[in-house]
Scaffold this motif. Structure first.
Motif, mmCIF file in Angstrom:
data_model
loop_
_atom_site.group_PDB
_atom_site.id
_atom_site.type_symbol
_atom_site.label_atom_id
_atom_site.label_comp_id
_atom_site.label_asym_id
_atom_site.label_seq_id
_atom_site.Cartn_x
_atom_site.Cartn_y
_atom_site.Cartn_z
ATOM 1 N N THR A 7 0.543 -1.464 0.092
ATOM 2 C CA THR A 7 -0.122 -0.179 -0.223
ATOM 3 C C THR A 7 0.817 1.412 0.202
ATOM 4 O OG1 THR A 7 0.062 -0.054 2.803
ATOM 5 C CG2 THR A 7 -1.461 -1.075 1.242
ATOM 6 N N GLY A 8 1.971 1.345 0.273
ATOM 7 C CA GLY A 8 2.477 2.699 0.463
ATOM 8 C C GLY A 8 3.003 3.378 1.979
ATOM 9 N N GLU A 9 2.156 1.978 2.546
ATOM 10 C CA GLU A 9 2.064 3.295 4.027
ATOM 11 C C GLU A 9 3.515 3.085 5.052
ATOM 12 O OE1 GLU A 9 -0.799 2.502 8.339
ATOM 13 O OE2 GLU A 9 -0.694 1.203 5.912
ATOM 14 N N LEU A 10 2.868 4.994 5.531
ATOM 15 C CA LEU A 10 4.921 4.573 6.330
ATOM 16 C C LEU A 10 4.280 3.874 7.557
ATOM 17 C CD1 LEU A 10 6.952 6.123 6.309
ATOM 18 C CD2 LEU A 10 5.518 8.006 7.743
ATOM 19 N N LEU A 11 5.521 3.418 7.668
ATOM 20 C CA LEU A 11 5.137 2.152 9.037
ATOM 21 C C LEU A 11 5.593 2.331 10.278
ATOM 22 C CD1 LEU A 11 5.280 -1.260 7.063
ATOM 23 C CD2 LEU A 11 3.732 -0.150 7.974
ATOM 24 N N ARG A 12 7.014 3.267 9.742
ATOM 25 C CA ARG A 12 8.544 3.850 11.050
ATOM 26 C C ARG A 12 9.515 4.425 10.175
ATOM 27 N NH1 ARG A 12 12.900 1.171 12.243
ATOM 28 N NH2 ARG A 12 13.773 -1.342 11.034
ATOM 29 N N VAL A 13 9.546 5.490 11.063
ATOM 30 C CA VAL A 13 11.330 5.690 10.695
ATOM 31 C C VAL A 13 11.894 6.022 11.708
ATOM 32 C CG1 VAL A 13 12.266 8.550 10.416
ATOM 33 C CG2 VAL A 13 9.572 7.655 9.363
ATOM 34 N N GLY A 14 12.954 5.457 11.123
ATOM 35 C CA GLY A 14 14.024 4.943 12.300
ATOM 36 C C GLY A 14 14.627 6.423 12.881
ATOM 37 N N GLY A 15 15.213 5.921 13.934
ATOM 38 C CA GLY A 15 16.256 7.133 14.995
ATOM 39 C C GLY A 15 17.685 7.449 14.248
ATOM 40 N N GLY A 16 18.452 6.930 13.837
ATOM 41 C CA GLY A 16 19.973 6.787 12.809
ATOM 42 C C GLY A 16 19.650 5.821 12.913
ATOM 43 N N GLN A 17 21.629 5.564 12.646
ATOM 44 C CA GLN A 17 22.832 4.509 11.839
ATOM 45 C C GLN A 17 22.442 3.374 13.001
ATOM 46 O OE1 GLN A 17 26.000 6.005 10.474
ATOM 47 N NE2 GLN A 17 25.192 5.691 8.275
ATOM 48 N N SER A 18 22.576 1.989 12.782
ATOM 49 C CA SER A 18 22.052 0.869 13.650
ATOM 50 C C SER A 18 24.014 1.025 13.668
ATOM 51 C CB SER A 18 21.422 -0.243 13.278
ATOM 52 O OG SER A 18 22.428 -1.076 12.212
ATOM 53 N N LEU A 19 23.655 0.207 15.112
ATOM 54 C CA LEU A 19 25.149 0.334 15.278
ATOM 55 C C LEU A 19 26.395 -0.597 14.389
ATOM 56 C CD1 LEU A 19 27.581 0.116 16.972
ATOM 57 C CD2 LEU A 19 26.757 -1.741 18.061
ATOM 58 N N PRO A 20 26.064 -1.717 13.741
ATOM 59 C CA PRO A 20 26.380 -2.305 12.557
ATOM 60 C C PRO A 20 26.755 -1.003 11.457
ATOM 61 C CG PRO A 20 24.584 -3.883 13.491
ATOM 62 C CD PRO A 20 25.049 -2.367 13.711
ATOM 63 N N ALA A 21 25.843 -0.533 10.866
ATOM 64 C CA ALA A 21 26.201 0.353 9.935
ATOM 65 C C ALA A 21 26.990 1.245 10.405
ATOM 66 C CB ALA A 21 24.531 1.265 10.053
ATOM 67 N N LEU A 22 26.876 1.114 11.751
ATOM 68 C CA LEU A 22 27.858 3.172 11.567
ATOM 69 C C LEU A 22 29.352 2.290 11.684
ATOM 70 C CD1 LEU A 22 28.298 5.456 12.716
ATOM 71 C CD2 LEU A 22 28.192 4.727 15.292
ATOM 72 N N ILE A 23 30.248 1.087 11.876
ATOM 73 C CA ILE A 23 30.962 0.662 12.253
ATOM 74 C C ILE A 23 31.042 0.080 11.058
ATOM 75 C CG2 ILE A 23 32.663 -1.942 12.818
ATOM 76 C CD1 ILE A 23 30.967 -2.029 15.231
ATOM 77 N N GLY A 24 30.453 -0.192 10.376
ATOM 78 C CA GLY A 24 30.995 -0.517 8.667
ATOM 79 C C GLY A 24 30.919 0.785 8.251
ATOM 80 N N GLY A 25 30.083 2.054 8.222
ATOM 81 C CA GLY A 25 30.114 2.964 7.406
ATOM 82 C C GLY A 25 31.732 3.981 8.138
ATOM 83 N N THR A 26 31.971 3.275 9.036
ATOM 84 C CA THR A 26 33.503 3.581 9.325
ATOM 85 C C THR A 26 34.750 3.030 8.665
ATOM 86 O OG1 THR A 26 32.589 4.162 11.533
ATOM 87 C CG2 THR A 26 35.428 4.215 11.355
ATOM 88 N N PHE A 27 34.741 1.876 8.321
ATOM 89 C CA PHE A 27 35.683 1.318 8.178
ATOM 90 C C PHE A 27 35.603 1.811 6.282
ATOM 91 C CE2 PHE A 27 35.598 -1.690 11.750
ATOM 92 C CZ PHE A 27 37.056 -1.679 11.974
ATOM 93 N N TYR A 28 34.883 2.122 5.730
ATOM 94 C CA TYR A 28 34.066 2.279 4.656
ATOM 95 C C TYR A 28 35.220 3.487 3.844
ATOM 96 C CZ TYR A 28 32.592 3.294 0.437
ATOM 97 O OH TYR A 28 32.173 3.429 -1.513
#
Length: 224
Positions: A7-28
């Motif tokens: 339906t395209g209905e908005l379910l949720r909006v995250g509060g920020g980056q997750s810890l794995p994403a933050l660690i991955g972005g740092t190494f990248y």
């Protein structure tokens, strides 16, 4: 942001980056040198090449010493033959794969939906073919042929770029676009270096003239 797939209905909006994403972005960021100025990035790149060369030459020297032990018998153990094949494919074959990736990036149509996936597939297909080639072509011949192929693929990237786009060296240098010009010049310099390496290896394989072999034999007898 998460939506309902039907339906395209908005379910949720995250509060920020997750810890794995933050660690991955740092190494990248560390891997790509996002923290550095252009000069420091070049030093980062050169040091990376030096470390790679140290590992590569160590592998070749390790194999050469063990091959000398079996030179009298004329029989190469399977384990050493496997190491030789992997050495060729992991070094010169990897350069061929990188060149194939760049060629796919220029030759695949921009409108092709799976373009990015096929760029990666071209990389691994070329790398796999280099492994097969290394298994069939022994010793220096395998090195020479793969280094020559890598030299052609990388050295021709600026020409391919000029044929398929409008961002060739003449344009990028005139505009002061050093990111694009630096890429083309690095590919060209890499191609020239690999061609020189293949030529030097081919010269070492060339048989000596009869006169030189006879002179060497006479000098050996006189020394005795």
């Amino acid at each position: 942001v998460s939506f309902n797939g039907a339906t395209g209905e908005l379910l949720r909006v995250g509060g920020g980056q997750s810890l794995p994403a933050l660690i991955g972005g740092t190494f990248y960021g560390l891997h790509m040198g996002h923290f550095a100025t252009p000069v420091l990035r070049w030093l980062y790149f050169i040091c990376g090449l030096a470390g790679t060369a140290m590992i590569g030459t160590g592998l070749v020297m390790w194999l050469g010493k063990r091959q000398l032990k079996h030179a009298r018998t004329g029989v190469m153990p399977y384990e050493l033959r496997l190491v030789e094949t992997l050495n060729i494919a992991s070094m010169s074959g990897l350069l061929i794969a990188i060149g194939a990736f760049f060629w796919a990036n220029r030759l695949l149509p921009a409108s092709f939906a799976e373009r990015s996936d096929w760029e990666v597939q071209a990389f691994f297909i070329a790398w796999g073919l280099s492994l097969l080639h290394a298994a069939l072509r022994r010793g220096r011949r395998g090195w020479i042929e793969q280094l020559s192929c890598a030299a052609l693929l990388l050295g021709a990237v600026p020409l391919l770029n000029a044929i398929t786009t409008e961002q060739h060296l003449g344009v990028s240098l005139a505009r002061g676009d050093w990111a694009m010009a630096g890429f083309d010049l690095t590919c060209l310099g890499s191609g020239v270096f690999l061609a020189w390496a293949a030529w030097k290896m081919r010269c070492r394989m060339a048989p000596q003239p009869t006169a030189e072999r006879a002179l060497g034999l006479n000098l050996t007898r006189e020394a005795r």
